[in-house]
Design an enzyme around this catalytic site. Structure first.
Site, PDB file in Angstrom:
ATOM      1  N   HIS A  67     -69.934 -44.265  53.374  1.00  0.00           N
ATOM      2  CA  HIS A  67     -69.227 -44.601  53.152  1.00  0.00           C
ATOM      3  C   HIS A  67     -68.681 -43.975  51.720  1.00  0.00           C
ATOM      4  CE1 HIS A  67     -68.435 -49.609  51.896  1.00  0.00           C
ATOM      5  NE2 HIS A  67     -67.726 -48.414  51.388  1.00  0.00           N
ATOM      6  N   ARG A  92     -63.879 -51.485  55.935  1.00  0.00           N
ATOM      7  CA  ARG A  92     -64.673 -52.045  56.518  1.00  0.00           C
ATOM      8  C   ARG A  92     -65.146 -52.095  57.260  1.00  0.00           C
ATOM      9  NH1 ARG A  92     -64.945 -51.177  51.192  1.00  0.00           N
ATOM     10  NH2 ARG A  92     -65.224 -52.622  49.950  1.00  0.00           N
ATOM     11  N   GLU A 147     -73.986 -51.696  57.263  1.00  0.00           N
ATOM     12  CA  GLU A 147     -74.071 -50.142  57.284  1.00  0.00           C
ATOM     13  C   GLU A 147     -75.719 -51.482  55.636  1.00  0.00           C
ATOM     14  OE1 GLU A 147     -70.729 -49.450  55.450  1.00  0.00           O
ATOM     15  OE2 GLU A 147     -71.644 -49.619  53.586  1.00  0.00           O
TER      16      GLU A 147
HETATM   17  C1  DGY Z   1     -64.656 -50.331  47.098  1.00  0.00           C
HETATM   18  O1  DGY Z   1     -64.117 -49.725  45.983  1.00  0.00           O
HETATM   19  O2  DGY Z   1     -64.003 -51.172  47.761  1.00  0.00           O
HETATM   20  C2  DGY Z   1     -64.761 -48.809  48.178  1.00  0.00           C
HETATM   21  O3  DGY Z   1     -65.602 -49.307  48.971  1.00  0.00           O
HETATM   22  C3  DGY Z   1     -66.593 -48.762  47.500  1.00  0.00           C
HETATM   23  O4  DGY Z   1     -65.595 -47.634  46.545  1.00  0.00           O
END
Ligand code: DGY
Length: 323
Positions: free
Chosen positions: A289, A242, A271
Site C-alpha cells: 500500500h 482498494r 490488509e
Molecule cells: C488513500 O489516500 O486513500 C490511500 O489509500 C492512502 O494514500
C-alpha cells in the site's frame, strides 16, 4: 477562546505534526499504534476533531455513543470507505478527505506496478538477491512490451486521469476508460481516451487494466471471476484502488490457470493480512500500500487536512467535505 482539541490517530510527517501543534490543542500518536474500537469510542467523547486514516475502521463499534464531542473526522487519505458515512452522519459529524495532492504519486506507483509485472521486475530482483542469476541469455525472463499497448482504466477520476497521462504521453498507450458517470469530452481528449459503457465491454479490449475506483460495499468484488474471464489471455491487472475491489479467490484461480498474464497489487482485501496463496504466485507483483508514499504527497495530505480543519472551525464549509 480555547483551541479545538484534536486527536491524530497515527504518526504523521513531522512538519505537519508541528504545524498542527501550533494551531490546535493536539494529541499525537507518538507510538503509532492503531486505535482499537474502544479507544475510538472514548475519543469521540473527548475530542472536537479526530484525524483518522485508512487503517481506522470507523463503523458501529467505534461510534457507539449518544452525544459525541467530535464534530469532524478529517481523514488523512482520499479513500474513505473505512468510514461508515451513514452512522457518522446520524451523529451530525462532518467527514473530509484529501483528494488531488496524492493523485500524481499514486499514478506513478500504478505505472511502476504495470511496468514491474509486464517486465517481470519482481522475479528478476528475487533471482539476483537469492543468488540464482546465471547470466544473460536470449530466453531469460522474457516479458511483455508496454509501449503502444491498450490500457483500460476503471474509474476515470483524478488518479485515473493521471495514470492515463503517464501511459499515453509516456508510453504511447491507447486509453479506454470506464467511469460510472460520463467523462467530459475535453478530459478524454487530453489523452485521446475513449469512454466505454461497461467494465464487461472494457475487459476484452485491453492488454492492461488498472483500477482507480473507490472501494467499499458498492465496489466489492467488482472484478470477479466472470470479469477476469473476459480479459485477454496475456493481459495484466493492476490495483492501486482498494483490495476489496478484486475477488482475490477468483484472481488466484485466473493466475493458477494462466487465463491472464498476471497482476500487480498495492492493496489487499483485509490488509495487512495477505492470503498466503497470493504470496506463492510468481505471476504477481505486490507492494505494501505505497500509492501515496512520497514525502511530498504525505506532507501535502497532512496540510490539506489542516486546511479542512481550519475552515471547519472558522465556520466555513471545508473544501473536501464528503458527506
Ligand atoms: C488513500 O489516500 O486513500 C490511500 O489509500 C492512502 O494514500
Amino acid at each position: 477562546m480555547a483551541r479545538p482539541r484534536v486527536l491524530v490517530t497515527r504518526r504523521w510527517p513531522a512538519a505537519v505534526e508541528a504545524r498542527l501543534s501550533d494551531i490546535f490543542d493536539v494529541r499525537l500518536n507518538t507510538a503509532d499504534r492503531p486505535l482499537t474500537p474502544t479507544d475510538f469510542r472514548a475519543a469521540i467523547r473527548e475530542y472536537d476533531a479526530i484525524l483518522p486514516t485508512v487503517t481506522d475502521r470507523i463503523g458501529a463499534p467505534a461510534l457507539e455513543c449518544d452525544r459525541p464531542q467530535t464534530r469532524i473526522l478529517a481523514n488523512y487519505g482520499v479513500g474513505y470507505s473505512h468510514i461508515d458515512l451513514n452512522r457518522v452522519g446520524q451523529h451530525g459529524i462532518v467527514v473530509t478527505n484529501t483528494p488531488d495532492v496524492l493523485s500524481e504519486c499514486t499514478a506513478d506507483l500504478a505505472m511502476t506496478l504495470l511496468l514491474m509485472i509486464a517486465r517481470r521486475a519482481g522475479e528478476g530482483e528475487r533471482e539476483i538477491r537469492e543468488g540464482r542469476w546465471t547470466g544473460w541469455r536470449p530466453t531469460h525472463l522474457v516479458g511483455t512490451k508496454v509501449s503502444g499497448k491498450t490500457l483500460g482504466i476503471v474509474g476515470y477520476g483524478r488518479i485515473g486521469q493521471e495514470m492515463a497521462r503517464r501511459a499515453h504521453h509516456g508510453f504511447g498507450m491507447k486509453i479506454l476508460a470506464y467511469n460510472r458517470s460520463p467523462v467530459a469530452p475535453e478530459i478524454l481528449a487530453q489523452c485521446n481516451a475513449t469512454q466505454v459503457d461497461s467494465i464487461d465491454e472494457l475487459m476484452p479490449l485491453c492488454d492492461f487494466v488498472s483500477l482507480h475506483c473507490p472501494g467499499g460495499a458498492q465496489n466489492r468484488h467488482l472484478i470477479n471471476s466472470a470479469r477476469l474471464a473476459l480479459m485477454r489471455p496475456g493481459a495484466f491487472l493492476v490495483n492501486t484502488a482498494r483490495g476489496e475491489v478484486i475477488d482475490e479467490a477468483a484472481l488466484l484461480h485466473a493466475l493458477w490457470f494462466e487465463t491472464i498474464g498476471g497482476a500487480a497489487l498495492d492493496v489487499f482485501d483485509g490488509e495487512p493480512d495477505i492470503n498466503p496463496q497470493l504470496v506463492a504466485s510468481d505471476r504477481l507483483v505486490m507492494l505494501p500500500h505505497l500509492g501515496s508514499a512520497t514525502r511530498e504527497a504525505r506532507e501535502a495530505m497532512g496540510f490539506r487536512v489542516i486546511d479542512n480543519l481550519q475552515d471547519f472551525f472558522a465556520g466555513r464549509e471545508p473544501r473536501d467535505r464528503v458527506n
